[in-house]
Motif scaffolding. Sequence first.
Motif, mmCIF file in Angstrom:
data_model
loop_
_atom_site.group_PDB
_atom_site.id
_atom_site.type_symbol
_atom_site.label_atom_id
_atom_site.label_comp_id
_atom_site.label_asym_id
_atom_site.label_seq_id
_atom_site.Cartn_x
_atom_site.Cartn_y
_atom_site.Cartn_z
ATOM 1 N N SER A 183 0.838 -1.164 -0.073
ATOM 2 C CA SER A 183 0.051 -0.020 0.136
ATOM 3 C C SER A 183 0.684 1.325 -0.058
ATOM 4 N N ALA A 184 2.283 0.891 0.626
ATOM 5 C CA ALA A 184 3.053 2.465 0.568
ATOM 6 C C ALA A 184 3.516 2.654 -0.699
ATOM 7 N N PHE A 185 3.579 1.632 -1.661
ATOM 8 C CA PHE A 185 4.470 2.238 -2.778
ATOM 9 C C PHE A 185 3.179 2.662 -3.929
ATOM 10 N N ASP A 186 1.872 1.977 -3.481
ATOM 11 C CA ASP A 186 0.792 2.561 -4.361
ATOM 12 C C ASP A 186 0.536 4.122 -3.927
ATOM 13 N N TYR A 187 0.583 4.353 -2.817
ATOM 14 C CA TYR A 187 0.639 5.646 -2.189
ATOM 15 C C TYR A 187 1.509 6.663 -2.999
ATOM 16 N N GLY A 213 14.053 0.602 -1.992
ATOM 17 C CA GLY A 213 13.245 0.672 -3.275
ATOM 18 C C GLY A 213 12.866 2.094 -3.855
ATOM 19 N N MET A 214 12.893 3.082 -2.845
ATOM 20 C CA MET A 214 12.603 4.313 -3.266
ATOM 21 C C MET A 214 13.900 4.913 -3.936
ATOM 22 N N ARG A 215 14.774 4.497 -3.430
ATOM 23 C CA ARG A 215 16.109 5.207 -3.963
ATOM 24 C C ARG A 215 16.332 4.408 -5.702
ATOM 25 N N ARG A 216 15.622 3.263 -5.915
ATOM 26 C CA ARG A 216 15.891 2.998 -7.053
ATOM 27 C C ARG A 216 14.920 3.442 -8.191
ATOM 28 N N ASN A 217 14.066 4.345 -7.600
ATOM 29 C CA ASN A 217 13.064 5.065 -8.346
ATOM 30 C C ASN A 217 13.655 6.384 -8.633
ATOM 31 N N THR A 218 13.404 6.884 -9.802
ATOM 32 C CA THR A 218 14.053 8.072 -10.197
ATOM 33 C C THR A 218 13.089 9.369 -9.671
ATOM 34 N N ARG A 219 11.599 9.036 -9.502
ATOM 35 C CA ARG A 219 10.943 10.041 -9.034
ATOM 36 C C ARG A 219 10.886 10.230 -7.713
ATOM 37 N N LEU A 220 11.238 8.957 -6.661
ATOM 38 C CA LEU A 220 11.211 8.972 -5.438
ATOM 39 C C LEU A 220 12.556 9.171 -4.788
ATOM 40 N N TYR A 221 13.590 9.329 -5.626
ATOM 41 C CA TYR A 221 15.153 9.116 -5.041
ATOM 42 C C TYR A 221 15.301 10.039 -4.295
#
Length: 442
Positions: A183-187, A213-221
């Motif tokens: 649910s966290a990554f959905d949000y 996982g957030m650091r592997r995502n360019t938008r969430l980095y």
Amino acid sequence: MTLQARLLLLSRDDAWLQAMGDELDRLGLRTLSATEVEAGCVALSDMPIEAVIIHETGSNEWPDAVSPLRAAAWPRRIPVIMMRNDDQHQVPDGWDMVLTRDAHPQQILVSVEQLVRACVAEEEYDTRQETFNVDLQPLDVILQNQEPLAVLSIGQPDPEYLAITHSLREQGVEVTAALSSYSAFDYLHDRTFDAVLLWGGAQPAESLSIAAGMRRNTRLYHTPVLLRLNRLIELDVGDAFMRGVNDIANPSARVAEVTDRLVRLARTHRRQLTIRKTLEAMRHNAQMDKGTGLFGRDLFAAHLARLSKAAGARHRTLSICVLKIAETPEVTRARSRGMLDKAVPQIGSMVARLVRAEDTAGRLSNDVFAIALPATSAISAHNVGERISAVVSCTAFDSGQGKPPYVVEFIVGAAQIQPGEPAAEALMRAATKVGNPNREAV
């Protein structure tokens, strides 16, 4: 070592100065120590120090330290960080960040790097106003008119959750709860949050996986993450920061402290995000290159001259990276069919998206791009160019009907502007290094 210091440590505790200086020096964050504000001001006015940490050994020990320190460094913006010894967490106004006396050196490094980049971005904000001859709103005014800060709380329910949530909402922060990583990554994918609060639980492994996982995502980095430890457990703190955690609140930290640290992380991130959006909006200015949204050749030259002058006044380094499209057989064939010209706008747009908010990317010709990187060494600028080249080389471009797609690679060169050197000469030095990777980048 002293002349290359990036961080000023201010304390009247000699033992702390020695121990903290040694720890941060090992991490590559060169330090300079002082015991009085006056000595710190002299160092800031003469040297390219990027940030200040003030260690408080008594309550309200440095009541009037922030303003003179910032004035001594001006026009270079610097963050001022407090390491407090006040268990009631009574923090005066004007400080950029507050850390506890037992903060891990890696945590300090992460905080300093983030705050310094925010200061550099604000300096770029001012310089671009001059280049474009526009009167932008002050950042504080823009921030006041935005939506409230938003924090995502991730983890199983904890008795302290309601207290922290109430404290955050009292400061006007909106809090959303996610009980699982799914649910966290959905949000996180559906909404934008200014900070994330991770509850460590009995085993923080899942929380650290979320941060990674957030650091592997360019938008969430760049979204800051605070890990709240609920109980004393064995934790490799250095590994936690390497995996993407920005701050760790120990079990002894009270609600007021956790809330304050989280809000400061969120505010800093919101400020950086606002600067980036404002600077990106300038890509639609009529003076920009219409095909790519980059600075055109003449506009880039004018802005680079201002950056060079400002870098001298601010005691900051300034490096230039030049990217030239490699003339591979595939590129030659695409050029002969006119398909390279069609790909250049897409390539330029990719370059624009891959640079930081404070960097300036320009299109010098159909085959050559350049990036001005403030507060960056030539080696780091070259690494930036290599990373951009790696991303672009993974993209397939259209070769025309019935023809296989082709890829584009960059040849990279970089140079750092030397004191008193004209910006145009530094640009030429960077260009001469293109295709000569063995030449020293200076």
